[in-house]
Scaffold this motif. Structure first.
Motif, PDB file in Angstrom:
ATOM      1  N   PRO A 127       0.835  -1.211   0.000  1.00 58.03           N
ATOM      2  CA  PRO A 127       0.000   0.000   0.000  1.00 58.03           C
ATOM      3  C   PRO A 127       0.865   1.255   0.000  1.00 58.03           C
ATOM      4  O   PRO A 127       1.882   1.320   0.707  1.00 58.03           O
ATOM      5  N   GLY A 128       0.459   2.221  -0.799  1.00 56.85           N
ATOM      6  CA  GLY A 128       1.224   3.453  -0.954  1.00 56.85           C
ATOM      7  C   GLY A 128       2.239   3.408  -2.079  1.00 56.85           C
ATOM      8  O   GLY A 128       2.815   4.437  -2.443  1.00 56.85           O
ATOM      9  N   GLY A 129       2.452   2.226  -2.651  1.00 50.90           N
ATOM     10  CA  GLY A 129       3.429   2.066  -3.718  1.00 50.90           C
ATOM     11  C   GLY A 129       2.892   2.475  -5.077  1.00 50.90           C
ATOM     12  O   GLY A 129       1.747   2.931  -5.214  1.00 50.90           O
ATOM     13  N   SER A 130       3.737   2.275  -6.087  1.00 54.45           N
ATOM     14  CA  SER A 130       3.405   2.673  -7.453  1.00 54.45           C
ATOM     15  C   SER A 130       3.694   1.543  -8.429  1.00 54.45           C
ATOM     16  O   SER A 130       4.570   0.703  -8.185  1.00 54.45           O
ATOM     17  N   LEU A 131       2.952   1.553  -9.527  1.00 57.75           N
ATOM     18  CA  LEU A 131       3.194   0.637 -10.645  1.00 57.75           C
ATOM     19  C   LEU A 131       2.841   1.360 -11.934  1.00 57.75           C
ATOM     20  O   LEU A 131       1.979   2.251 -11.930  1.00 57.75           O
ATOM     21  N   ARG A 132       3.478   0.959 -13.019  1.00 56.66           N
ATOM     22  CA  ARG A 132       3.095   1.469 -14.334  1.00 56.66           C
ATOM     23  C   ARG A 132       2.770   0.293 -15.237  1.00 56.66           C
ATOM     24  O   ARG A 132       3.596  -0.609 -15.434  1.00 56.66           O
ATOM     25  N   LEU A 133       1.570   0.318 -15.772  1.00 59.86           N
ATOM     26  CA  LEU A 133       1.140  -0.678 -16.736  1.00 59.86           C
ATOM     27  C   LEU A 133       1.363  -0.156 -18.145  1.00 59.86           C
ATOM     28  O   LEU A 133       1.173   1.037 -18.404  1.00 59.86           O
ATOM     29  N   SER A 134       1.754  -1.067 -19.042  1.00 60.69           N
ATOM     30  CA  SER A 134       1.928  -0.721 -20.448  1.00 60.69           C
ATOM     31  C   SER A 134       1.019  -1.597 -21.298  1.00 60.69           C
ATOM     32  O   SER A 134       0.719  -2.739 -20.922  1.00 60.69           O
ATOM     33  N   THR A 183       1.729   2.731 -27.971  1.00 58.61           N
ATOM     34  CA  THR A 183       1.596   2.130 -26.643  1.00 58.61           C
ATOM     35  C   THR A 183       0.892   3.097 -25.708  1.00 58.61           C
ATOM     36  O   THR A 183       1.161   4.301 -25.739  1.00 58.61           O
ATOM     37  N   MET A 184      -0.004   2.561 -24.877  1.00 57.74           N
ATOM     38  CA  MET A 184      -0.632   3.365 -23.837  1.00 57.74           C
ATOM     39  C   MET A 184      -0.117   2.907 -22.468  1.00 57.74           C
ATOM     40  O   MET A 184       0.372   1.774 -22.326  1.00 57.74           O
ATOM     41  N   TYR A 185      -0.238   3.789 -21.483  1.00 53.95           N
ATOM     42  CA  TYR A 185       0.280   3.515 -20.155  1.00 53.95           C
ATOM     43  C   TYR A 185      -0.768   3.895 -19.103  1.00 53.95           C
ATOM     44  O   TYR A 185      -1.615   4.751 -19.329  1.00 53.95           O
ATOM     45  N   LEU A 186      -0.648   3.247 -17.949  1.00 50.17           N
ATOM     46  CA  LEU A 186      -1.413   3.650 -16.788  1.00 50.17           C
ATOM     47  C   LEU A 186      -0.440   3.738 -15.614  1.00 50.17           C
ATOM     48  O   LEU A 186       0.049   2.715 -15.141  1.00 50.17           O
TER      49      LEU A 186
END
Length: 126
Positions: free
Chosen positions: A14-21, A78-81
């Protein structure tokens, strides 16, 4: 063959980050309205972030507003989240999607999406 291929899921505290491609092949994201859905166990698939090109607008679910950012690299097709300040309730399978039709709103589970990614698991847990 036209398809969307996702990457970048995983487990985070919790509180972390991720990037989806999500990379498109066989078609250009330039010609589509694009974004991300998620589906948690036992729940309906829901729209999370969406870019409607014709409406010149970006939509976010209230639950992720201010924490998630959708973007697109037209050169890479490419899209990212980008997901920050992740919470346990963000745990779900995330799907990218492309829709030729402009609906000028966040799509729902009932929207007739043209292309879906295969899904990637995001787990937020301590």
């Amino acid at each position: 063959q036209a398809q969307l291929v996702e990457s970048g899921g995983g487990s985070v505290q919790p509180g972390g980050s991720l990037r989806l491609s999500c990379s498109a092949s066989g078609f250009s994201l330039d010609n589509y309205n694009i974004g991300w859905f998620r589906q948690a166990p036992g729940k309906e698939r829901e729209g999370v972030a969406w870019i409607d090109r014709s409406a010149f607008n970006t939509y976010y679910a209230d639950s992720v507003q201010g924490r998630f950012t959708i973007s697109i690299d037209n050169v890479k097709n490419t899209m990212y989240l980008q997901m920050t300040a992740l919470r346990p309730e963000d745990t779900a399978v995330y799907y990218c999607a492309a829709l030729a039709l402009s609906i000028a709103s966040m799509p729902t589970a009932g929207t007739n999406i043209n292309y879906w990614g295969q899904g990637t698991q995001v787990t937020v847990s301590s």
